[in-house]
Design a protein around this motif. Structure first.
Motif, PDB file in Angstrom:
ATOM      1  N   PHE A 119     -21.513 -35.000  57.620  1.00 49.55           N
ATOM      2  CA  PHE A 119     -21.780 -34.553  56.252  1.00 49.55           C
ATOM      3  C   PHE A 119     -20.624 -34.957  55.319  1.00 49.55           C
ATOM      4  N   LEU A 120     -19.396 -34.737  55.753  1.00 50.15           N
ATOM      5  CA  LEU A 120     -18.243 -35.044  54.898  1.00 50.15           C
ATOM      6  C   LEU A 120     -18.176 -36.524  54.553  1.00 50.15           C
ATOM      7  N   ASP A 121     -18.531 -37.375  55.530  1.00 54.65           N
ATOM      8  CA  ASP A 121     -18.529 -38.813  55.260  1.00 54.65           C
ATOM      9  C   ASP A 121     -19.533 -39.162  54.182  1.00 54.65           C
ATOM     10  N   GLN A 122     -20.683 -38.506  54.212  1.00 53.40           N
ATOM     11  CA  GLN A 122     -21.717 -38.823  53.223  1.00 53.40           C
ATOM     12  C   GLN A 122     -21.411 -38.179  51.865  1.00 53.40           C
ATOM     13  N   ALA A 123     -20.805 -37.003  51.888  1.00 52.34           N
ATOM     14  CA  ALA A 123     -20.711 -36.191  50.673  1.00 52.34           C
ATOM     15  C   ALA A 123     -19.841 -36.842  49.600  1.00 52.34           C
ATOM     16  N   GLY A 124     -18.842 -37.625  50.004  1.00 48.96           N
ATOM     17  CA  GLY A 124     -17.938 -38.233  49.030  1.00 48.96           C
ATOM     18  C   GLY A 124     -18.675 -38.999  47.943  1.00 48.96           C
ATOM     19  N   ASN A 125     -19.706 -39.737  48.335  1.00 47.31           N
ATOM     20  CA  ASN A 125     -20.457 -40.531  47.354  1.00 47.31           C
ATOM     21  C   ASN A 125     -21.357 -39.676  46.476  1.00 47.31           C
ATOM     22  N   LEU A 150     -10.696 -33.600  57.227  1.00 47.33           N
ATOM     23  CA  LEU A 150     -10.643 -33.489  55.760  1.00 47.33           C
ATOM     24  C   LEU A 150      -9.450 -34.259  55.222  1.00 47.33           C
ATOM     25  N   GLU A 151      -8.300 -34.090  55.868  1.00 48.79           N
ATOM     26  CA  GLU A 151      -7.087 -34.756  55.388  1.00 48.79           C
ATOM     27  C   GLU A 151      -7.237 -36.270  55.453  1.00 48.79           C
ATOM     28  N   LYS A 152      -7.793 -36.754  56.556  1.00 46.11           N
ATOM     29  CA  LYS A 152      -7.950 -38.206  56.699  1.00 46.11           C
ATOM     30  C   LYS A 152      -8.908 -38.797  55.680  1.00 46.11           C
ATOM     31  N   ARG A 153      -9.800 -37.977  55.149  1.00 48.38           N
ATOM     32  CA  ARG A 153     -10.742 -38.436  54.120  1.00 48.38           C
ATOM     33  C   ARG A 153     -10.216 -38.148  52.710  1.00 48.38           C
ATOM     34  N   LEU A 154      -8.954 -37.734  52.639  1.00 44.94           N
ATOM     35  CA  LEU A 154      -8.303 -37.472  51.351  1.00 44.94           C
ATOM     36  C   LEU A 154      -9.002 -36.365  50.551  1.00 44.94           C
ATOM     37  N   TYR A 155      -9.348 -35.319  51.252  1.00 45.90           N
ATOM     38  CA  TYR A 155      -9.836 -34.120  50.589  1.00 45.90           C
ATOM     39  C   TYR A 155      -8.725 -33.072  50.585  1.00 45.90           C
ATOM     40  N   THR A 156      -8.707 -32.218  49.556  1.00 39.99           N
ATOM     41  CA  THR A 156      -7.863 -31.022  49.627  1.00 39.99           C
ATOM     42  C   THR A 156      -8.789 -29.829  49.817  1.00 39.99           C
ATOM     43  N   LYS A 177     -11.929 -33.613  46.259  1.00 44.75           N
ATOM     44  CA  LYS A 177     -11.211 -34.860  46.533  1.00 44.75           C
ATOM     45  C   LYS A 177      -9.782 -34.721  46.032  1.00 44.75           C
ATOM     46  N   ASN A 178      -8.817 -35.231  46.776  1.00 42.14           N
ATOM     47  CA  ASN A 178      -7.456 -35.119  46.263  1.00 42.14           C
ATOM     48  C   ASN A 178      -7.208 -36.177  45.189  1.00 42.14           C
ATOM     49  N   LYS A 179      -6.076 -36.065  44.521  1.00 45.76           N
ATOM     50  CA  LYS A 179      -5.799 -36.938  43.363  1.00 45.76           C
ATOM     51  C   LYS A 179      -5.801 -38.412  43.757  1.00 45.76           C
ATOM     52  N   VAL A 180      -5.290 -38.693  44.951  1.00 42.48           N
ATOM     53  CA  VAL A 180      -5.232 -40.094  45.380  1.00 42.48           C
ATOM     54  C   VAL A 180      -6.647 -40.641  45.549  1.00 42.48           C
ATOM     55  N   ARG A 181      -7.490 -39.853  46.188  1.00 39.74           N
ATOM     56  CA  ARG A 181      -8.876 -40.305  46.362  1.00 39.74           C
ATOM     57  C   ARG A 181      -9.568 -40.498  45.011  1.00 39.74           C
ATOM     58  N   GLU A 182      -9.312 -39.579  44.084  1.00 38.13           N
ATOM     59  CA  GLU A 182      -9.916 -39.729  42.748  1.00 38.13           C
ATOM     60  C   GLU A 182      -9.477 -41.051  42.121  1.00 38.13           C
ATOM     61  N   ARG A 183      -8.180 -41.362  42.277  1.00 38.57           N
ATOM     62  CA  ARG A 183      -7.685 -42.599  41.653  1.00 38.57           C
ATOM     63  C   ARG A 183      -8.236 -43.844  42.354  1.00 38.57           C
ATOM     64  N   ILE A 184      -8.378 -43.760  43.657  1.00 38.38           N
ATOM     65  CA  ILE A 184      -8.962 -44.896  44.390  1.00 38.38           C
ATOM     66  C   ILE A 184     -10.394 -45.119  43.916  1.00 38.38           C
ATOM     67  N   GLU A 185     -11.142 -44.027  43.784  1.00 38.95           N
ATOM     68  CA  GLU A 185     -12.545 -44.171  43.380  1.00 38.95           C
ATOM     69  C   GLU A 185     -12.672 -44.685  41.946  1.00 38.95           C
ATOM     70  N   LYS A 186     -11.662 -44.393  41.122  1.00 43.18           N
ATOM     71  CA  LYS A 186     -11.673 -44.936  39.747  1.00 43.18           C
ATOM     72  C   LYS A 186     -11.623 -46.456  39.738  1.00 43.18           C
ATOM     73  N   SER A 191     -17.747 -45.017  49.319  1.00 39.59           N
ATOM     74  CA  SER A 191     -17.932 -44.924  50.778  1.00 39.59           C
ATOM     75  C   SER A 191     -16.613 -44.979  51.553  1.00 39.59           C
ATOM     76  N   LEU A 192     -15.648 -44.215  51.121  1.00 39.93           N
ATOM     77  CA  LEU A 192     -14.373 -44.159  51.842  1.00 39.93           C
ATOM     78  C   LEU A 192     -14.565 -43.550  53.223  1.00 39.93           C
TER      79      LEU A 192
END
Ligand SMILES: Nc1ncnc2c1ncn2[C@@H]1O[C@H](COP(=O)(O)OP(=O)(O)O)[C@@H](O)[C@H]1O
Ligand SMILES: [Mg+2]
Length: 394
Positions: A119-125, A150-156, A177-186, A191-192
């Motif tokens: 679920f976590l893998d899918q939920a990011g998108n 969660l940590e490996k997927r850059l969630y807080t 999503k943590n700040k780094v993940r938000e910036r990557i997605e920007k 599909s991280l």
């Protein structure tokens, strides 16, 4: 039978009532308690109630027949979900599988967390920017493993509720999503997925359009961030000389570059033909010579087992990765180090395809190269390894 509300239902519903907002997805809605809880808060604009079970779907359609904000859909996890949501509620099957019992409403996989991870893998998108996931699990579903994922997927995450029932504790976590993940997605990356936890960084994969990319993120427990900026600079610069995976973007906390769909060099060579072996060794030598010419040492080239990838989708191609230790060097050591590698770890692979390396000769050639540092002495090394034809320079 539609899952009967129990302690976990009430624990989650309390959380939903207080933190829900925006467009809501109630995943595994069951008899609709979380959807009802979401509707009770005016911050909710709409709810998609999803379930895999046709009986649950029928029940939900009846229960929310007059509720215009609710849409009921049939979906196995998020496979049929299209949109993005501000709040995703998942009160999942969370118990480890008991032998012989396969009730998908209660059991979460062999260890109790597999479905949560999927679920976590899918939920990011499907999370809107600053969207939140409300997720419930039990002390029996290996919480440390889930937190690690969660940590490996850059969630807080933060625990927002817990309760003790007969043999276990139940927890609800609020996950963003943590700040780094938000910036990557920007950067347009989707599909991280975690790929590898390296020495100094974490590697994730993702998609930018149709291109698979790798992302190296500073390991939060190391002081790597200055290193990543340097690595990005070296990658950009060495790309101009045909070295390294294609650089895409960077920031102090991550480097984005092309994913190399390849095999580590030793694994590749253990199944390679004579021709393929020669191409790999030649490219390896040429790229090291290029590094020498540019005036940098990559380091660790005498043992580059994890830093040389070979792909052969469109012809054999060697890609060097990991430029974290690359530095300017008036006496670069890439070629001489890779000679040590050839002499040691590659010896058996070369022998297998009929090339016998004499240590003393090769080391002598490497020594001469170190002194002269010119094209002729480099050619002598190459010819010796690849043809065993050249006489040592006098
Ligand atoms: N572009 C890439 N394509 C495929 N795999 C990669 C890529 N970049 C890194 N990897 C994988 O991740 C591992 C760790 O990457 P690396 O750059 O060596 O980071 P670390 O600093 O953690 O050692 C590599 O050994 C390789 O398996
Ligand atoms: Mg490495």
């Amino acid at each position: 039978m539609v899952y009967e509300p129990a302690e976990d239902t009430e624990l989650m519903a309390g959380c939903v009532r207080s933190v829900v907002r925006g467009r809501v997805l109630d995943m595994g809605s069951g008899n609709g308690e979380q959807t009802a809880a979401a509707l009770s808060n005016a911050a909710t604009t709409s709810v998609v109630a999803a379930d895999i079970d046709p009986d649950a779907i029928a029940h939900l359609r009846t229960r929310f027949r007059d509720e215009k904000r609710v849409r009921v859909i049939h979906s196995d996890l998020l496979y049929n979900v299209k949109r993005r949501f501000d709040t995703i509620i998942f009160n999942p099957p969370y118990l480890p599988q008991d032998k012989g019992i396969t009730d998908i409403q209660i059991y979460g996989g062999k260890h109790g967390y597999e479905r949560i991870i999927h679920f976590l893998d899918q939920a990011g998108n499907h999370l809107a920017p600053e969207g939140q996931i409300l997720l419930l699990w039990s002390s029996l579903s290996k919480p440390r493993v889930i937190l690690d994922h969660l940590e490996k997927r850059l969630y807080t995450y933060e625990k927002i509720a817990e309760t003790h029932i007969s043999f276990e504790d139940l927890f609800v976590y609020r996950i963003t999503k943590n700040k780094v993940r938000e910036r990557i997605e920007k950067q347009g990356i989707r599909s991280l997925m975690p790929f590898d936890r390296g020495k100094r960084g974490w590697i994730l994969t993702g998609m930018k359009g149709k291109t698979k990319i790798a992302i190296k993120v500073a390991n939060p427990t190391s002081e790597a961030s200055g290193r990543l900026l340097l690595e990005a600079q070296w990658m950009k610069r060495l790309n101009r000389h045909g070295i390294g995976p294609r650089f895409i973007a960077s920031d102090p906390d991550f480097v984005i570059y092309a994913f190399v769909d390849g095999t580590f060099v030793l694994d590749y060579l253990s199944e390679a033909s004579r021709k393929e072996t020669l191409v790999v060794v030649e490219q390896l030598l040429d790229q090291c010579r290029m590094l020498d010419t540019v005036g940098v040492s990559k380091e660790e080239m005498h043992h580059p087992v994890k830093h040389v990838l070979v792909s052969d989708a469109r012809g054999v191609r060697v890609t060097l990765i990991d430029f974290e230790r690359t530095h300017p060097d008036p006496h670069p050591k890439n070629v001489t180090q890779v000679c040590q590698f050839v002499n040691g770890m590659l010896r058996a692979h070369l022998l297998k395809v009929g090339l016998e390396i004499d240590s003393a000769t090769l080391l002598n050639l490497a020594k001469q190269y170190r002194h002269r540092f010119d094209e002729t002495s480099f050619r002598a090394i190459k010819d010796y390894i690849l043809k065993r034809g050249a006489k040592p320079l006098s």
